[in-house]
Design a protein around this motif. Structure first.
Motif, PDB file in Angstrom:
ATOM      1  N   PRO A 299      23.436  58.791   6.811  1.00 24.84           N
ATOM      2  CA  PRO A 299      23.145  59.803   7.847  1.00 24.84           C
ATOM      3  C   PRO A 299      23.026  61.201   7.258  1.00 24.84           C
ATOM      4  CG  PRO A 299      25.432  59.078   7.968  1.00 24.84           C
ATOM      5  CD  PRO A 299      24.760  58.157   7.002  1.00 24.84           C
ATOM      6  N   TYR A 300      22.182  61.999   7.897  1.00 31.85           N
ATOM      7  CA  TYR A 300      21.982  63.393   7.495  1.00 31.85           C
ATOM      8  C   TYR A 300      22.871  64.270   8.363  1.00 31.85           C
ATOM      9  CZ  TYR A 300      19.599  67.830   6.628  1.00 31.85           C
ATOM     10  OH  TYR A 300      19.307  69.136   6.301  1.00 31.85           O
ATOM     11  N   LEU A 301      23.811  64.981   7.718  1.00 31.00           N
ATOM     12  CA  LEU A 301      24.809  65.768   8.447  1.00 31.00           C
ATOM     13  C   LEU A 301      24.401  67.215   8.653  1.00 31.00           C
ATOM     14  CD1 LEU A 301      28.072  64.413   6.770  1.00 31.00           C
ATOM     15  CD2 LEU A 301      26.853  63.562   8.784  1.00 31.00           C
ATOM     16  N   GLY A 302      23.140  67.514   8.507  1.00 33.29           N
ATOM     17  CA  GLY A 302      22.664  68.871   8.755  1.00 33.29           C
ATOM     18  C   GLY A 302      22.362  69.618   7.475  1.00 33.29           C
ATOM     19  N   PRO A 303      21.842  70.837   7.579  1.00 32.35           N
ATOM     20  CA  PRO A 303      21.492  71.634   6.392  1.00 32.35           C
ATOM     21  C   PRO A 303      22.724  72.002   5.577  1.00 32.35           C
ATOM     22  CG  PRO A 303      21.307  72.947   8.402  1.00 32.35           C
ATOM     23  CD  PRO A 303      21.533  71.536   8.845  1.00 32.35           C
ATOM     24  N   GLU A 304      22.477  72.556   4.418  1.00 32.50           N
ATOM     25  CA  GLU A 304      23.566  72.891   3.500  1.00 32.50           C
ATOM     26  C   GLU A 304      24.529  73.913   4.096  1.00 32.50           C
ATOM     27  OE1 GLU A 304      24.301  71.637   0.587  1.00 32.50           O
ATOM     28  OE2 GLU A 304      22.574  70.320   0.372  1.00 32.50           O
ATOM     29  N   GLU A 305      24.038  74.778   4.967  1.00 32.98           N
ATOM     30  CA  GLU A 305      24.900  75.805   5.549  1.00 32.98           C
ATOM     31  C   GLU A 305      25.984  75.213   6.438  1.00 32.98           C
ATOM     32  OE1 GLU A 305      21.676  75.831   5.450  1.00 32.98           O
ATOM     33  OE2 GLU A 305      21.327  77.465   4.001  1.00 32.98           O
TER      34      GLU A 305
ATOM     35  N   VAL B 224      29.173  80.396   0.167  1.00 35.98           N
ATOM     36  CA  VAL B 224      30.594  80.587  -0.132  1.00 35.98           C
ATOM     37  C   VAL B 224      30.897  80.158  -1.566  1.00 35.98           C
ATOM     38  CG1 VAL B 224      32.927  79.885   0.499  1.00 35.98           C
ATOM     39  CG2 VAL B 224      31.226  80.313   2.282  1.00 35.98           C
ATOM     40  N   LEU B 225      30.327  79.039  -1.982  1.00 34.31           N
ATOM     41  CA  LEU B 225      30.571  78.547  -3.341  1.00 34.31           C
ATOM     42  C   LEU B 225      30.057  79.532  -4.378  1.00 34.31           C
ATOM     43  CD1 LEU B 225      31.481  76.257  -5.244  1.00 34.31           C
ATOM     44  CD2 LEU B 225      29.168  75.313  -5.033  1.00 34.31           C
ATOM     45  N   TYR B 226      28.844  80.054  -4.190  1.00 30.94           N
ATOM     46  CA  TYR B 226      28.278  80.995  -5.149  1.00 30.94           C
ATOM     47  C   TYR B 226      29.101  82.287  -5.198  1.00 30.94           C
ATOM     48  CZ  TYR B 226      24.234  77.875  -4.812  1.00 30.94           C
ATOM     49  OH  TYR B 226      23.409  76.775  -4.812  1.00 30.94           O
ATOM     50  N   ALA B 227      29.570  82.740  -4.051  1.00 30.16           N
ATOM     51  CA  ALA B 227      30.393  83.950  -4.020  1.00 30.16           C
ATOM     52  C   ALA B 227      31.713  83.736  -4.753  1.00 30.16           C
ATOM     53  CB  ALA B 227      30.643  84.373  -2.575  1.00 30.16           C
ATOM     54  N   VAL B 228      32.299  82.552  -4.611  1.00 33.22           N
ATOM     55  CA  VAL B 228      33.575  82.262  -5.262  1.00 33.22           C
ATOM     56  C   VAL B 228      33.407  82.157  -6.773  1.00 33.22           C
ATOM     57  CG1 VAL B 228      35.392  80.522  -5.514  1.00 33.22           C
ATOM     58  CG2 VAL B 228      34.619  81.203  -3.232  1.00 33.22           C
TER      59      VAL B 228
END
Length: 321
Positions: free
Chosen positions: A54-60, A68-72
């Protein structure tokens, strides 16, 4: 070394490093935000269960959004390294009675660079270079392989009847087979290796090695391994989350971990030499280089005069005893 020569060498080194860094950033930008490099179109079998998750939606909407990952991974190591270097510099500054000339590094006739600034920029510059390098390696692997995400067929929405998928073993290799959203399909073709896994483990390992090699305060013998293992656990949880949300296969995450670990280890060991360096340098660069160079062990040859004096001392000692 004359000041004019030191001045020229400093700015030459700085200019070369700046050009390399700019080229790395531009290459990462072209991989990330342009269609300069076309993604390899990998085919699939009809009703392949490996791509029907199943596709749980876009990455956001992920539990660990990319923003958030890139900022961390960009902010936390920068903050930790800057604060740690400032504390170490202040501790060394207050513990030694050195004049102002020994607390600055002469870089020209009119330019003085604080050793704290130079050392901090060195470690952070290498870290940021590795961060963009990791991104380039990951993007190159995704473009070349075009590996499909576990939810690829869910977002692809192929017309099985028109494709003649009466047999599950029929292989579909043309790009027009998908009827879903083009952006979702393109993202679902870029999963190997996992970018989130590579960036997170790179940041965690670089920071863990920095803490282990740099912090030498008393009472940190147990705190340093706990902090390092905690950082690594957060990176592994990021990879596990990618698999749990059906955004990557285990092979994608493991490949990302390998890339991040390899780049971090190479930069720490071979470039910054396990974060070794002096905060306060001597006034004379030539004297400093001579003092920091390893001493060679050479055989000592006694002169005839030394042999004669030693023999006379031995005779006098025998007469006394």
């Amino acid at each position: 070394m004359p000041p004019e020569r030191d001045h020229r060498e400093f700015y030459t080194y700085f200019g070369v490093e700046l050009v390399i860094m700019a080229g790395t950033v531009m290459l990462a930008y072209y991989f990330e935000y342009t269609d300069t490099f076309n993604v390899h179109v990998q085919g699939f079998f009809c009703y392949d269960s490996a791509y029907t998750k199943p596709y749980l939606g876009p990455e956001e909407t992920s539990a660990i959004p990319p923003a958030v990952l890139y900022a961390v991974v960009a902010g936390v190591p920068t903050l930790v390294i800057t604060v740690t270097e400032a504390v170490l510099f202040l501790m060394q500054y207050t513990s030694k009675d050195l004049d102002t000339r020994k607390k600055t590094i002469v870089t020209g006739d009119c330019c003085y660079l604080n050793p704290l600034v130079r050392r901090t920029f060195r470690f952070l510059g290498v870290y940021m270079f590795g961060l963009f390098t990791t991104d380039i390696f990951v993007n190159a692997g995704q473009v070349v392989t075009g590996n499909l995400a576990p939810h690829f067929l869910t977002v692809c929405k192929p017309n099985y009847t028109a494709l003649g998928c009466q047999q599950a073993l029929r292989y579909i290799s043309h790009q027009e087979a998908c009827t879903g959203n083009e952006e979702d399909i393109l993202r679902a073709r870029k999963t190997f290796p996992s970018k989130e896994a590579a960036l997170s483990v790179y940041a965690a390992l670089y920071l863990a090695m920095y803490i282990t090699c740099t912090v030498k305060a008393k009472g940190t013998r147990l705190a340093k391994p706990v902090m390092s293992l905690g950082l690594m656990c957060l990176a592994f949880l990021t990879g596990i989350n990618r698999v749990a949300e059906y955004r990557n296969h285990w092979s994608d995450v493991i490949a990302g971990f390998i890339i991040g670990v390899a780049i971090a280890t190479f930069l720490v060991v071979c470039v910054v030499h396990n974060f070794k360096g002096k905060l306060l340098l001597s006034e004379d660069p030539q004297q400093e280089s001579m003092s920091s160079a390893p001493m060679m062990s050479m055989p000592r040859v006694e002169s005839p005069l030394e042999k004669y004096i030693a023999s006379q001392n031995h005779i006098a000692f025998d007469e006394v005893t």
